[in-house]
Design a protein around this motif. Structure first.
Motif, PDB file in Angstrom:
ATOM      1  N   ALA A   1       0.810   2.518   3.638  1.00 36.11           N
ATOM      2  CA  ALA A   1      -0.525   2.587   3.065  1.00 36.11           C
ATOM      3  C   ALA A   1      -1.153   1.197   3.107  1.00 36.11           C
ATOM      4  O   ALA A   1      -0.501   0.202   2.773  1.00 36.11           O
ATOM      5  CB  ALA A   1      -0.471   3.090   1.631  1.00 36.11           C
TER       6      ALA A   1
ATOM      7  N   GLY B   1      -3.978  -0.603   1.259  1.00 37.45           N
ATOM      8  CA  GLY B   1      -4.804  -0.426   0.073  1.00 37.45           C
ATOM      9  C   GLY B   1      -5.781  -1.556  -0.121  1.00 37.45           C
ATOM     10  O   GLY B   1      -5.660  -2.635   0.472  1.00 37.45           O
TER      11      GLY B   1
ATOM     12  N   LYS C   1      -9.856  -2.666   5.380  1.00 36.36           N
ATOM     13  CA  LYS C   1      -8.867  -1.618   5.716  1.00 36.36           C
ATOM     14  C   LYS C   1      -9.201  -0.929   7.034  1.00 36.36           C
ATOM     15  O   LYS C   1      -8.344  -0.799   7.915  1.00 36.36           O
ATOM     16  CB  LYS C   1      -8.806  -0.566   4.592  1.00 36.36           C
TER      17      LYS C   1
ATOM     18  N   ALA D   1      -1.727   6.338  -2.112  1.00 32.66           N
ATOM     19  CA  ALA D   1      -0.812   5.259  -1.735  1.00 32.66           C
ATOM     20  C   ALA D   1       0.605   5.528  -2.216  1.00 32.66           C
ATOM     21  O   ALA D   1       1.577   5.133  -1.575  1.00 32.66           O
ATOM     22  CB  ALA D   1      -1.320   3.932  -2.290  1.00 32.66           C
TER      23      ALA D   1
ATOM     24  N   THR E   1       3.271  -0.217   0.665  1.00 33.17           N
ATOM     25  CA  THR E   1       1.842  -0.503   0.626  1.00 33.17           C
ATOM     26  C   THR E   1       1.581  -1.961   0.954  1.00 33.17           C
ATOM     27  O   THR E   1       2.282  -2.858   0.463  1.00 33.17           O
ATOM     28  CB  THR E   1       1.248  -0.182  -0.761  1.00 33.17           C
TER      29      THR E   1
ATOM     30  N   SER F   1      -1.626  -4.592   0.671  1.00 30.39           N
ATOM     31  CA  SER F   1      -2.918  -4.684  -0.010  1.00 30.39           C
ATOM     32  C   SER F   1      -3.810  -5.730   0.644  1.00 30.39           C
ATOM     33  O   SER F   1      -3.355  -6.820   0.992  1.00 30.39           O
ATOM     34  CB  SER F   1      -2.716  -5.046  -1.483  1.00 30.39           C
TER      35      SER F   1
ATOM     36  N   LEU G   1      -1.591  -2.637  -7.290  1.00 31.77           N
ATOM     37  CA  LEU G   1      -0.539  -2.477  -6.296  1.00 31.77           C
ATOM     38  C   LEU G   1       0.150  -3.806  -6.084  1.00 31.77           C
ATOM     39  O   LEU G   1      -0.507  -4.844  -5.980  1.00 31.77           O
ATOM     40  CB  LEU G   1      -1.132  -2.002  -4.957  1.00 31.77           C
TER      41      LEU G   1
ATOM     42  N   VAL H   1       3.132  -5.651  -3.482  1.00 29.36           N
ATOM     43  CA  VAL H   1       3.917  -5.491  -2.256  1.00 29.36           C
ATOM     44  C   VAL H   1       4.888  -6.645  -2.144  1.00 29.36           C
ATOM     45  O   VAL H   1       4.748  -7.650  -2.806  1.00 29.36           O
ATOM     46  CB  VAL H   1       2.995  -5.442  -1.017  1.00 29.36           C
TER      47      VAL H   1
END
Length: 246
Positions: A40, A42, A49, A210, A216, A218, A244, A246
């Motif tokens: 994902a 995000g 994105k 997500a 994910t 970001s 989020l 990561v």
């Protein structure tokens, strides 16, 4: 020019892209995507994105940086070679459903296969199977204008999955769907991808979407960041806020 790690089906290094108005979309983004992984991407609206997905898929060449698909340096390919790669190896789902109005639903879903040279009969079988999986098999002979927006998006998802692409790029694929439909469609998509070994790169601003991914990444203002905090959003857009890491 350094080749990507062997276990990464997609690999990007220091991608830069600036829009025609001078605003930066990507500012040195690097990442790797493992084979069979659901990743994902995000971040809030305008974070880069969609541009990242377009650069990874070869749809929009990055202005600086490298993109590799397996051992192929995508950033060095010409327009025709990139088009063949997208046709033969990649699938794409847009936020808004776009179908050929003159074709019925199964013909739309079968179109990528027929463009590859698959016979009409075999393409129909594969397309119909995927339409059943996304719960619109009973609409196979309808024209796009006879479907709801949510049904048209399901048809687009079936069209993207029917050729069993190596990599599926999904840009906010459930944006047109009601919240009640999102989880079911996303689970169908992710389950199908995992069962067929399809790598998925999924752009989303929705934390529930997500959460279905393996990992994910970001983005914020075109850069990779460790944590993204989004402001409150409406019920139609998702949950109130998300964070989020990561």
């Amino acid at each position: 020019m350094e080749a990507p790690p062997d276990n990464d089906v997609l690999w990007a290094r220091s991608l830069h892209f600036t829009h025609s108005d001078g605003s930066p979309a990507l500012q040195g983004v690097s990442l790797g995507v493992r084979e069979g992984e659901i990743l994902a991407v995000g971040g809030p609206r305008g974070s880069g994105k969609t541009t990242l997905l377009r650069c990874l898929s070869g749809l929009t060449p990055a202005q600086r940086g490298e993109v590799w698909f397996n051992s192929v340096p995508v950033h060095t390919l010409g327009p025709m070679a990139r088009e063949r790669m997208r046709r033969d190896r990649f699938g794409w789902i847009d936020p808004a459903p776009v179908l050929v109005p003159e074709l019925n639903v199964w013909e739309n879903a079968a179109l990528p296969l027929m463009l590859r040279g698959v016979s009409r009969r075999r393409a129909k079988v594969a397309a119909t199977e995927w339409l059943e999986r996304v719960d619109i098999g009973d609409k196979a002979r309808r024209r796009p204008h006879e479907l709801t927006q949510a049904e048209r998006q399901r048809a687009c998802i079936a069209r993207a999955l029917a050729p069993a692409p190596a990599v599926l790029f999904a840009d906010e694929p459930t944006a047109p769907l009601h919240r009640a439909d999102r989880a079911h469609v996303l689970r169908t998509l992710t389950t199908a991808a995992r069962s067929h070994g399809i790598t998925v790169v999924l752009a989303t601003a929705d934390p529930e979407t997500a959460a279905l991914a393996d990992r994910t990444v970001s983005l914020l203002d075109g850069r990779r960041v460790r944590t993204v905090h989004l402001p409150p959003v409406t019920e139609t857009e998702g949950r109130a806020a998300w964070s989020l890491s990561v």
